[in-house]
Each structure stands twice: as C-alpha cells, then as structure tokens.
Design a protein around this motif. Structure first.
Motif, PDB file in Angstrom:
ATOM      1  N   THR A   4      12.987 -11.187 -64.413  1.00 13.94           N
ATOM      2  CA  THR A   4      11.593 -10.901 -64.151  1.00 13.94           C
ATOM      3  C   THR A   4      11.155 -11.525 -62.838  1.00 13.94           C
ATOM      4  O   THR A   4      11.641 -12.583 -62.456  1.00 13.94           O
ATOM      5  N   THR A   6       7.683 -11.380 -62.361  1.00 14.43           N
ATOM      6  CA  THR A   6       6.280 -11.664 -62.641  1.00 14.43           C
ATOM      7  C   THR A   6       6.074 -12.458 -63.921  1.00 14.43           C
ATOM      8  O   THR A   6       4.954 -12.781 -64.265  1.00 14.43           O
ATOM      9  N   GLY A   7       7.154 -12.740 -64.650  1.00 14.77           N
ATOM     10  CA  GLY A   7       7.015 -13.376 -65.966  1.00 14.77           C
ATOM     11  C   GLY A   7       7.013 -12.348 -67.070  1.00 14.77           C
ATOM     12  O   GLY A   7       7.122 -12.685 -68.238  1.00 14.77           O
ATOM     13  N   GLU A   8       6.913 -11.055 -66.693  1.00 13.47           N
ATOM     14  CA  GLU A   8       6.928 -10.008 -67.725  1.00 13.47           C
ATOM     15  C   GLU A   8       8.259  -9.260 -67.633  1.00 13.47           C
ATOM     16  O   GLU A   8       8.602  -8.731 -66.561  1.00 13.47           O
ATOM     17  N   ARG A  10      10.007  -6.233 -68.031  1.00  7.98           N
ATOM     18  CA  ARG A  10       9.442  -4.894 -68.220  1.00  7.98           C
ATOM     19  C   ARG A  10      10.356  -4.008 -69.070  1.00  7.98           C
ATOM     20  O   ARG A  10      11.563  -4.240 -69.155  1.00  7.98           O
ATOM     21  N   GLN A  11       9.736  -3.019 -69.683  1.00  8.80           N
ATOM     22  CA  GLN A  11      10.507  -2.090 -70.510  1.00  8.80           C
ATOM     23  C   GLN A  11      11.312  -1.151 -69.613  1.00  8.80           C
ATOM     24  O   GLN A  11      10.783  -0.613 -68.648  1.00  8.80           O
ATOM     25  N   THR A  44       9.205  -2.335 -76.005  1.00  6.12           N
ATOM     26  CA  THR A  44       8.406  -3.561 -75.978  1.00  6.12           C
ATOM     27  C   THR A  44       7.538  -3.637 -77.229  1.00  6.12           C
ATOM     28  O   THR A  44       6.916  -2.656 -77.624  1.00  6.12           O
ATOM     29  N   GLU A  48       6.123  -9.760 -78.771  1.00  5.77           N
ATOM     30  CA  GLU A  48       6.711 -10.549 -77.671  1.00  5.77           C
ATOM     31  C   GLU A  48       5.702 -11.506 -77.054  1.00  5.77           C
ATOM     32  O   GLU A  48       6.073 -12.441 -76.349  1.00  5.77           O
ATOM     33  N   THR A  49       4.412 -11.271 -77.316  1.00  3.87           N
ATOM     34  CA  THR A  49       3.399 -12.182 -76.763  1.00  3.87           C
ATOM     35  C   THR A  49       3.191 -13.400 -77.662  1.00  3.87           C
ATOM     36  O   THR A  49       2.471 -14.322 -77.303  1.00  3.87           O
ATOM     37  N   ARG A  57      12.451 -20.378 -71.733  1.00  4.38           N
ATOM     38  CA  ARG A  57      12.663 -19.243 -70.845  1.00  4.38           C
ATOM     39  C   ARG A  57      14.139 -19.064 -70.497  1.00  4.38           C
ATOM     40  O   ARG A  57      14.535 -18.027 -70.009  1.00  4.38           O
ATOM     41  N   ARG A  97      15.415  -6.022 -75.477  1.00  5.11           N
ATOM     42  CA  ARG A  97      14.228  -6.880 -75.596  1.00  5.11           C
ATOM     43  C   ARG A  97      14.599  -8.317 -75.945  1.00  5.11           C
ATOM     44  O   ARG A  97      13.826  -9.244 -75.697  1.00  5.11           O
ATOM     45  N   GLN A 103      14.117 -13.670 -68.981  1.00  6.72           N
ATOM     46  CA  GLN A 103      13.143 -14.491 -68.261  1.00  6.72           C
ATOM     47  C   GLN A 103      13.743 -15.138 -67.014  1.00  6.72           C
ATOM     48  O   GLN A 103      13.123 -15.984 -66.381  1.00  6.72           O
TER      49      GLN A 103
END
Ligand code: SF4
Length: 373
Positions: A4, A6-8, A10-11, A44, A48-49, A57, A97, A103
C-alpha cells in the motif's frame, strides 16, 4: 500490488478470477458457500476496518540491513541458514485480502539492486551457508523481465545457489501468464532445481486452466508445493481440507504448510483460534481420513519465524490480550549469526534450554457476522 502507498490495501481481482466468480454465481447463486469461498479471499469487507490493539502492519522482520561493498543491500530477507529471500516486485495479479504483505510499502527493485543483492548472496561471507533462494514479492511471475534478470544474475554471481524457489499465486489468478516465453526462460537455467510454492485454499480453485499451467511447469522439471492459510468461512472444515489435500496429491503438488492466519491489521474475521486449526489437523492427520502422504505441517508465522505446531509448543495463554506463548526450535545466537541486523521483537522470551519463545496473538472461533460475509 501486495502492499500500500496510502495505508489502504486496495481491492484487485484479475479478469480471470472475475470470470470464475461470475460462473460460480450463475451455477450456485450469489450467496452460496462456493461463491463465498472466493469472495472472502478477494472482495474487500467492511470488517477490515475493525482493528485490534495488538494487530500489526507487518509480520516478522527479517530484512537484511547491511552494507556490502560499501552499499546497502535492499530487497533481501534472511531468517534461516540455507535460504535467502529476494523480492524483485510487489506486483500481484490479484489482492488476497488476508495477505501478510498487504500493509507493506509498494516497491520494485532496480536492476542494479538485483545485481548487488545477487553478488551479496554469492559473497565469501555467505556462500558456504546459503544454497537456496526464495524469489517472492508480490508475485515474481508478474514480471518476466525482472524474473529473468534475477535468475541471470543469480547464475552469474551466486554459483552457490542450487535451489530456486518461486512463490506465486499466478496459476490460480492469471494462469495464461505461464506461457511459452516463460517456459523458454526457465529452460535457460538447467543447473537450478526449480520449485514453485503455490497457494491454493479451496478445491474449487482447481480450474482446468490452473491445472494446465501447473502441468506445464511440472513438464519442464518444476517441483510444486502448496502452502496456504486456514481461513474462516473458506476452508476451516474437515471436508474442504480433505478434498483440497486429495486434489493436491492427485496433481502432484506436495502439501507443505497449512498456516494459521496471521494477526495482521483488519484480518481478525479471517482467523480461527490456533486450537481450532490444531483440531482440524489432528482430525486430518490422525483420523484415517486420507493418506498420510498428503498431510501438511500446521504452522504459525510468528515474530521470530515459522513455528510448527506440535504437542507441547503452546506453553502459556495470556487471557487479557488472547496471546499464546509458543516455543520455537530457534536459538538467538544462530539467528544473529545468519542475520546480524535482526531486531529482537518485544514478544521474545528465551526458555531454560535457550530456545526462543514468542507471544503470538490468537484468533477466535466467533462466527463471521452474516451482514459482512
Ligand atoms: S498473490 Fe501473494 S503476495 Fe500477492 S496479495 Fe496474494 S498472497 Fe499477497
């Protein structure tokens, strides 16, 4: 890319996998367990949040942080005596996922970094110990030029390396990449013993295209093994695992590790308890369910490296944060001899016999909430 900026994380789902999911939806319905076996791996989830205090990480730190010929070596990891890891690219065909590298920062090695890393692997200080390289990432089969460069530079600069392992999910995510050009490239290195560590989690993933791509690699001499995570709601039952291991054996794929899903950030919904995995493996390996020739090793990826779970490995349980104390077969002085830059993790405990133990965050056997499945 596994990783990542951006910290996300992505799918990303390859067109091949999208088509397979659509076929399963058509055949079994969108909420069927067959469809969930794939979507839980690639789509996603809002879960995950949900981040636990003790999730991390990164999994263990094993990067070699060293100067060789006055210049840093990058993209190389080491935990064990015989094997070095090299990571030319973090690109993948699809994003799993539960990926332990989800991370990590995105990175592609420059050509001269690869040359430098292979010269380090072939250097006088390593050549008597190291005879094996694991090319990982990301997925090394995503970039033929980088893979070709890595193999060529290993052959030229590190003649001590005889076994080349490649970790890849391409056979199950984008099998058409295993084409004539790739096979021809491997054929240029007859002195390497090539092994492919694949990652198949469910019997449904044995699509004809995937089987064919693996067979093409086997036909040019590749040995293929499988290592994969135990995933809640995907393969955490005896029937699924039994069928999976029978198919592996049938297709000439060695069952290597069954990993307890690791305590990465946002992954709790994929994780069973360690003991649940142990029960499943006991049933598989001691229940006469199938041949002993097809049995995996059940292991965790802990702060200090892989620990295979045998009786007696779980030493303690800390209830306040659901951590287990696991005993490894590693000694600190050996780890430091092989990787002098290795940082001792906070979770480390040395037992009376000098072996490293580590506190490991367990999962739970709570069901996955229906609205997030
Ligand atoms: S293919 Fe491998 S590296 Fe890439 S996201 Fe999946 S598990 Fe991670």
């Amino acid at each position: 890319m596994a990783g990542t900026r951006t910290g996300e994380f992505r799918q990303l789902i390859s067109p091949f996998l999208q088509a397979k999911i659509a076929e399963l939806e058509e055949a079994y319905g969108p909420d069927s367990r067959q469809v969930l076996a794939l979507t839980r791996q690639y789509v996603t989830s809002p879960l995950e949040t949900v981040v636990q205090d003790n999730a991390r990480r990164r999994h263990y730190e094993s990067e070699v942080s060293i100067l060789f010929d006055g210049r840093p070596v990058v993209g190389v990891e080491r935990l064990y005596r015989r094997t070095m890891l090299i990571e030319p690219t973090t690109v993948c065909a699809a994003h799993c996922r539960w990926c332990l590298r989800g991370q990590y920062p995105i990175r592609t090695m420059k050509e001269d970094d690869i040359t430098h890393a292979t010269r380090y692997i072939g250097s006088a200080e390593l050549r008597d110990d190291v005879n094996e390289v694991l090319i990982t990432g990301g997925d090394p089969l995503m970039s033929l030029p980088l893979l070709g460069l890595t193999l060529g530079e290993l052959a030229r600069n590190a003649p001590n390396v005889r076994i080349v392992r490649i970790g890849s999910r391409v056979p199950f995510q984008d099998p058409a990449r295993i084409n004539d050009a790739m096979l021809e490239m491997f054929g240029r290195y007859p002195d390497f013993r090539f092994e492919l560590g694949c990652n198949v989690n469910h019997p449904l993933e044995f699509w004809p295209e995937s089987i064919d791509s693996l067979k093409r690699l086997q036909d040019i001499g590749f040995r293929i093994y499988n290592q994969h995570p135990l995933l809640k709601g995907v393969n955490d039952d005896t029937e699924t695992l039994t069928e999976l291991y029978e198919l592996l054996r049938w297709h000439g794929i060695e069952a290597h590790y069954l990993f307890h899903a690791i305590p990465m950030r946002g992954m709790a919904h994929h994780r069973t308890s360690l003991r649940r995995g142990l029960e499943l493996v006991r049933r598989l390996t001691a229940g006469g369910v199938f041949s002993g020739r097809a049995k995996p090793h059940y292991a965790v990826l802990s702060d200090i490296g892989k620990i295979v779970i045998y009786d007696g490995v779980i030493r303690d349980h800390r209830e306040e944060d659901n951590c287990l104390l696991l005993r490894s077969g590693f000694r600190l002085k050996e780890r430091r001899a092989w990787n002098p830059s290795w940082q001792v993790p906070e979770s480390l405990v040395i037992d009376n016999d000098g072996f490293m133990c580590t506190w490991y965050v367990d999962g739970t056997d709570d069901p996955i909430p229906a609205d997030a499945a």
